[in-house]
Design an enzyme around this catalytic site. Structure first.
Site, short mmCIF file in Angstrom:
data_model
loop_
_atom_site.label_atom_id
_atom_site.label_comp_id
_atom_site.label_asym_id
_atom_site.label_seq_id
_atom_site.Cartn_x
_atom_site.Cartn_y
_atom_site.Cartn_z
N VAL A 126 6.57 -5.01 -3.86
CA VAL A 126 6.52 -4.25 -2.61
C VAL A 126 5.86 -5.09 -1.51
O VAL A 126 6.36 -5.17 -0.38
CB VAL A 126 5.77 -2.91 -2.79
CG1 VAL A 126 5.55 -2.22 -1.46
CG2 VAL A 126 6.55 -2.00 -3.75
N HIS A 129 8.23 -7.81 -0.35
CA HIS A 129 9.33 -7.20 0.39
C HIS A 129 8.90 -6.87 1.82
O HIS A 129 9.59 -7.21 2.78
CB HIS A 129 9.77 -5.93 -0.35
CG HIS A 129 10.83 -5.14 0.32
ND1 HIS A 129 12.13 -5.15 -0.12
CD2 HIS A 129 10.80 -4.30 1.39
CE1 HIS A 129 12.85 -4.34 0.64
NE2 HIS A 129 12.07 -3.81 1.56
N GLU A 130 7.74 -6.22 1.97
CA GLU A 130 7.29 -5.81 3.30
C GLU A 130 6.83 -6.99 4.16
O GLU A 130 7.07 -7.02 5.37
CB GLU A 130 6.20 -4.74 3.21
CG GLU A 130 6.64 -3.47 2.51
CD GLU A 130 7.90 -2.82 3.07
OE1 GLU A 130 8.30 -3.09 4.22
OE2 GLU A 130 8.52 -2.03 2.34
N ILE A 131 6.19 -7.97 3.56
CA ILE A 131 5.78 -9.16 4.32
C ILE A 131 7.02 -9.93 4.76
O ILE A 131 7.07 -10.42 5.89
CB ILE A 131 4.78 -10.02 3.52
CG1 ILE A 131 3.45 -9.26 3.39
CG2 ILE A 131 4.57 -11.38 4.19
CD1 ILE A 131 2.46 -9.88 2.44
N MET A 134 8.26 -8.08 7.76
CA MET A 134 7.42 -8.38 8.92
C MET A 134 7.78 -9.75 9.52
O MET A 134 7.70 -9.95 10.73
CB MET A 134 5.95 -8.37 8.50
CG MET A 134 4.97 -8.63 9.63
SD MET A 134 3.33 -9.01 9.01
CE MET A 134 3.53 -10.72 8.53
#
Length: 161
Positions: A126, A129-131, A134
């Site tokens: 997770v 994925h989020e970094i 961003m």
């Protein structure tokens, strides 16, 4: 934002934590809670802010959110695993993505103090994925063109129904 919105491929530049970032972090945290997301990047809300929210619990049925300002992967396992990934920006679509099995993340807390944390397995997935999001890397960029095209056709078909 729904794929292929331009906000999803824009990289957010790191900067000092300030009132604007803190407000964006609160907004992102509320959005994550409202949809019970495992994680969200500010880009999902159309915000050009270097921050993500991730649930740091290893139990995927629970949520324990942490807001990470200016996060970056500073160390990653040499081992990887393939697992399903999706996005609130591409609802109904999941594809297998290869990620490091653990990562060390450096980030600023709400006071602007740099911290590090190590995440493993699902939480590491997770966080990566989020970094990526961003940094303007939508998760479909991590798979083959054939798999990406298939996922996008499926998404388009689901929107016509």
């Amino acid at each position: 934002m729904t794929y292929p919105h331009v906000a999803l491929v824009r990289k957010a530049a790191p900067r000092p934590v300030d009132g604007v970032m803190l407000a964006a972090g609160e907004r992102l945290l509320e959005a994550a809670r409202s949809v019970q997301a495992y994680g969200l990047a500010a880009a999902h809300l159309g915000l050009d802010q270097p921050l993500v929210v991730i649930s740091v619990t290893s139990d995927p049925t629970q949520r324990d959110y942490r807001v990470l300002y200016n996060p970056e992967v500073v160390l990653a396992s040499g081992n990887s695993s393939v697992g399903p990934e999706g996005s609130v920006s591409l609802p109904g679509i999941e594809v297998p993505v290869e990620r490091a099995t653990w990562v060390e993340i450096a980030y600023d807390n709400a006071d602007g103090i740099r911290e590090t944390a190590r995440f493993e397995d699902f939480v590491a997935r997770v966080a990566q994925h989020e970094i990526d999001q961003m940094n303007g890397v939508f998760f479909l960029a991590r798979i083959s063109r054939l798999k990406r095209d298939t996922a996008l056709r499926k998404f388009e078909k689901s929107r016509r129904v």
